[in-house]
Design a protein around this motif. Structure first.
Motif, short mmCIF file in Angstrom:
data_model
loop_
_atom_site.label_atom_id
_atom_site.label_comp_id
_atom_site.label_asym_id
_atom_site.label_seq_id
_atom_site.Cartn_x
_atom_site.Cartn_y
_atom_site.Cartn_z
N PRO A 1 -1.67 5.92 8.04
CA PRO A 1 -1.14 4.70 7.41
C PRO A 1 -1.00 3.57 8.42
CG PRO A 1 0.62 6.30 7.75
CD PRO A 1 -0.66 6.99 8.14
N THR A 2 -1.19 2.36 7.93
CA THR A 2 -0.99 1.15 8.72
C THR A 2 0.22 0.41 8.16
OG1 THR A 2 -3.36 0.98 9.14
CG2 THR A 2 -2.03 -0.99 9.53
N PHE A 3 1.14 0.02 9.04
CA PHE A 3 2.39 -0.58 8.62
C PHE A 3 2.44 -2.04 9.05
CE2 PHE A 3 3.24 3.91 8.91
CZ PHE A 3 4.04 4.16 7.81
N TYR A 4 3.10 -2.84 8.23
CA TYR A 4 3.40 -4.22 8.57
C TYR A 4 4.79 -4.54 8.03
CZ TYR A 4 3.24 -9.30 8.88
OH TYR A 4 3.53 -10.60 9.18
N SER A 5 5.68 -4.97 8.93
CA SER A 5 7.08 -5.25 8.57
C SER A 5 7.74 -4.02 7.94
CB SER A 5 7.17 -6.44 7.61
OG SER A 5 6.73 -7.62 8.25
N GLY A 6 7.39 -2.83 8.44
CA GLY A 6 8.02 -1.61 7.97
C GLY A 6 7.48 -1.06 6.69
N GLN A 7 6.46 -1.69 6.08
CA GLN A 7 5.89 -1.24 4.82
C GLN A 7 4.43 -0.86 5.02
OE1 GLN A 7 6.85 -4.69 2.31
NE2 GLN A 7 8.24 -3.36 1.17
N ILE A 8 3.98 0.13 4.25
CA ILE A 8 2.59 0.55 4.33
C ILE A 8 1.71 -0.51 3.69
CG2 ILE A 8 0.93 2.30 3.64
CD1 ILE A 8 3.11 4.35 3.67
N ASN B 1 -12.83 4.03 7.26
CA ASN B 1 -12.70 2.95 6.29
C ASN B 1 -11.23 2.67 6.05
OD1 ASN B 1 -13.44 0.95 4.56
ND2 ASN B 1 -14.58 2.27 3.15
N GLN B 2 -10.94 1.45 5.61
CA GLN B 2 -9.59 1.03 5.26
C GLN B 2 -9.42 1.11 3.74
OE1 GLN B 2 -7.05 0.23 7.27
NE2 GLN B 2 -8.20 0.42 9.17
N LEU B 3 -8.35 1.76 3.31
CA LEU B 3 -8.08 1.95 1.89
C LEU B 3 -6.69 1.41 1.58
CD1 LEU B 3 -9.28 5.65 1.63
CD2 LEU B 3 -10.62 3.61 1.08
N ALA B 4 -6.51 0.99 0.35
CA ALA B 4 -5.19 0.56 -0.10
C ALA B 4 -4.26 1.77 -0.14
CB ALA B 4 -5.28 -0.10 -1.47
N PRO B 5 -2.94 1.57 0.01
CA PRO B 5 -2.02 2.71 0.00
C PRO B 5 -2.13 3.51 -1.29
CG PRO B 5 -0.90 0.72 0.76
CD PRO B 5 -2.25 0.29 0.25
N GLY B 6 -2.42 4.80 -1.15
CA GLY B 6 -2.54 5.68 -2.30
C GLY B 6 -3.81 5.50 -3.10
N PRO C 1 10.15 1.60 14.13
CA PRO C 1 9.18 0.62 13.62
C PRO C 1 8.93 0.77 12.12
CG PRO C 1 8.39 1.65 15.65
CD PRO C 1 9.60 2.41 15.23
N HIS C 2 8.97 2.01 11.64
CA HIS C 2 8.78 2.28 10.22
C HIS C 2 9.24 3.71 9.95
CE1 HIS C 2 5.28 4.65 11.44
NE2 HIS C 2 4.92 3.60 12.17
N ILE C 3 9.46 4.03 8.68
CA ILE C 3 9.85 5.39 8.31
C ILE C 3 8.65 6.31 8.49
CG2 ILE C 3 10.75 6.84 6.47
CD1 ILE C 3 12.72 4.81 7.48
N ASN C 4 8.83 7.39 9.25
CA ASN C 4 7.73 8.30 9.53
C ASN C 4 7.91 9.61 8.77
OD1 ASN C 4 9.76 9.64 10.97
ND2 ASN C 4 9.17 8.67 12.89
N ASP C 5 6.96 10.51 8.97
CA ASP C 5 6.96 11.78 8.24
C ASP C 5 8.18 12.64 8.59
OD1 ASP C 5 4.61 11.01 7.13
OD2 ASP C 5 3.33 12.19 8.47
N HIS D 1 11.70 6.05 1.10
CA HIS D 1 11.64 4.73 1.72
C HIS D 1 10.67 3.79 1.04
CE1 HIS D 1 8.09 6.65 3.38
NE2 HIS D 1 7.65 5.46 3.74
N THR D 2 9.78 4.29 0.20
CA THR D 2 8.77 3.43 -0.39
C THR D 2 9.15 3.08 -1.81
OG1 THR D 2 7.54 5.38 -1.08
CG2 THR D 2 6.93 4.39 1.02
#
Length: 558
Positions: free
Chosen positions: A120-127, A151-156, A407-411, A540-541
């Motif tokens: 996952p790629t995060f920005y401002s704590g969100q995927i 490749n880059q994919l949208a979340p989910g 930086p963000h919520i992790n696994d 968190h999401t």
């Protein structure tokens, strides 16, 4: 098998299109290291021409130099991207790869190994997106050829290569199982498995051999496969899932453990809490800073004592002597804060903090609160402040309070939240099955026919309201709030903070109640909550649940 994401939807869309499409799996032109120097080149060139017309030769030369440098950078980036451009087309028995004007075809049977992860790629704590990294090792020469598809994919979002990944992974798994039945070992990067013994090479060159009887369990967390021995809290072997055929080791060992009789929980370890899953060190830097303050106080005390003794100023010496124990206490506090750690085990938690060591088993936790709030400074995101509170009624002094900024919520934090929420949710479900009355949060209660909601404002406490379960149309968790909509009003009927005590366990129970009640709509009363309806949640999401398979939020009252 590897990260199955709506494979049926992809196959259905492919059949509907009636043709095989090329899927981009290489470099993209929309890269910052190409766009930024290109824009800088154009801007510098425009400034250089403007300054040249204004008869400023010095500024013009500087601008042209910047434009030339940026242009060379952009050209180099374009060449790198062009060389990395490639596409894949899936065929029934293989796949085609096109790159730099050429095209190569491979069959499924030529693929000897693979690895597939989604990062996952995060920005401002969100995927914001997920990067899929697929690596294929293809036979056809003295050394297998490695091909990487990124490749880059949208979340989910569904992965267009997922049908190929599932097909190849299923074939490799069947090959591995067949090889083990014929007593042929199966190998991967840093491991070797013959069905009875696992030869491994750990980090730091440490290697060894263990039998299947010694292995107790395995688990994938934070992109790594961890394997434990019986009665040992620490994993003896850890391998990243991005390495060659690491996923295959997970599948083969899981099948071997199932055939043996299932995984063995390591409950007989020295700490009595089982396997160590992960550790969190929230205040190590802050502890070192506090310790540094204590050292500075000790240096000041030494200076005061020395100067007082030399010059005969005894008050300064007395102040210095008084600072010594204070400096010692500050240094001790810094040392404890630097060593503060939260350890998550298979059966509970252990917190080594400023006040000592506290242990709490998951089945003892009665109150659980999880709060994650994004922090900003002058409009810039600085991190997510996470606060965990766990308490038990049997031992009020054994509560655990943990806070850190990430930086963000992790696994790891998700795993901790889900483990605690699942234990409490099962107890809440059992209590509801007996009494038909269970408290969820200070504002919500589960009753036999619906949710009892008592809205609290700053000025007063409103009268309780009963919301029947069959009137709930939609519920949504959006960062800090839960909203529940019903069929008798347009606005949300319930608005509760996600940081409320036992919010996440109660949300699992709500999902379990609404699911059976929707399917058993003709029953006179609520049904029991099956275990399969006590689903895990991602705290968190933002996510949304709908009753009956579709949203009826704007439907007329019934």
């Amino acid at each position: 098998m590897l990260d199955p994401v709506r494979t049926a939807d992809i196959e259905e869309a492919t059949r509907a299109s009636g043709e095989e499409e090329w899927i981009s799996v290489g470099s993209r032109w929309r890269e910052w290291w190409l766009i930024l120097p290109a824009l800088a080149c154009v801007a510098a060139l425009a400034i250089g021409l403007a300054t040249l017309q204004a008869r400023r030769p010095a500024f013009a030369r500087l601008s042209i130099l910047i434009a030339a440098t940026s242009g060379l950078w952009a050209c180099g980036s374009a060449i790198v991207i062009w060389r990395g451009r490639r596409w894949i087309r899936i065929r029934p028995d293989g796949f085609d790869v096109r790159f730099r004007g050429g095209e190569t075809s491979w069959l499924d049977r030529q693929v000897s190994a693979l690895a597939c992860v989604r990062i996952p790629t995060f920005y401002s704590g969100q995927i914001t997106s997920e990067q899929r990294q697929l690596s294929l090792w293809i036979d056809g020469g003295p050394v297998p050829t490695r091909m990487t598809a990124t490749n880059q994919l949208a979340p989910g979002a569904p992965d267009p290569l997922q049908p190929l990944v599932d097909r190849l992974s299923q074939r490799l798994l069947e090959q591995g199982q067949d090889a083990l039945r014929r007593h042929i070992p199966v190998s991967g990067e840093r491991w070797h498995w013959d069905g009875q013994f696992l030869d491994f090479e750990g980090e730091g060159g440490r290697s060894g051999r263990v039998s299947i009887d010694e292995i107790s369990s395995l688990e994938s967390l934070s992109g790594r496969l961890r394997i434990w021995k019986s009665n040992e809290p620490l994993p003896f072997f850890t391998v990243p899932l991005k390495l060659r055929n690491a996923w295959l080791l997970r599948e083969l060992l899981d099948a071997a453990l199932t055939e043996r009789g299932g995984r063995v929980p390591t409950t007989e370890t020295e700490n009595g809490l089982g396997r160590l899953l992960f550790e969190r060190h929230p205040t190590r830097l802050f502890g070192w800073l506090i310790g540094g303050v204590g050292v500075a106080m000790l240096a000041v005390a030494a200076i005061l004592i020395t100067s007082g003794a030399i010059r005969g100023r005894w008050p300064a010496s007395i102040i210095g002597i008084a600072l010594i124990p204070a400096a010692g206490l500050v240094m001790l506090a810094g040392r404890r804060l630097a060593r503060s750690v939260l350890r998550c085990y298979e059966l509970g938690l252990r917190k080594n903090g400023f006040s000592g060591t506290t242990e709490l088993r998951f089945d003892e936790v009665d109150v659980f609160s999880f709060d994650a709030r994004r922090q900003y400074s002058h409009g810039k995101y600085t991190g997510t402040a996470v606060t965990l509170i766990l308490a038990t009624h049997a031992r009020p002094s054994a509560g655990i309070f943990h806070t850190e900024t990430v930086p963000h919520i992790n696994d790891e934090l998700e795993e901790l939240c889900e483990r605690v929420a699942e234990h409490i949710a099962r107890r809440m479900a059992r209590a509801y099955a007996i009494r038909r009355l269970v408290q969820w949060t200070p504002e919500l209660w589960f009753e036999e026919t619906g949710l009892r909601y008592t809205r609290q404002s700053f000025w007063r406490r409103h009268a309780p309201r009963l919301i029947p379960y069959d009137s709930i149309l939609e519920y949504e968790v959006d960062q800090e709030w839960l909203h529940i909509w019903t069929n008798d009003q347009e606005r949300a009927a319930v608005k509760v903070r996600t940081s409320a005590p036992n919010f996440h366990p109660g949300l699992i129970v709500l999902e379990g109640l609404i699911g059976p009640m929707e399917t058993e709509a003709h029953h006179a009363g609520p049904v029991a909550i099956p275990d399969e309806h006590l689903r895990d949640i991602k705290p968190h999401t933002g996510w949304r649940g709908r009753v009956g398979g579709g949203s009826r939020r704007n439907a007329p009252p019934v």
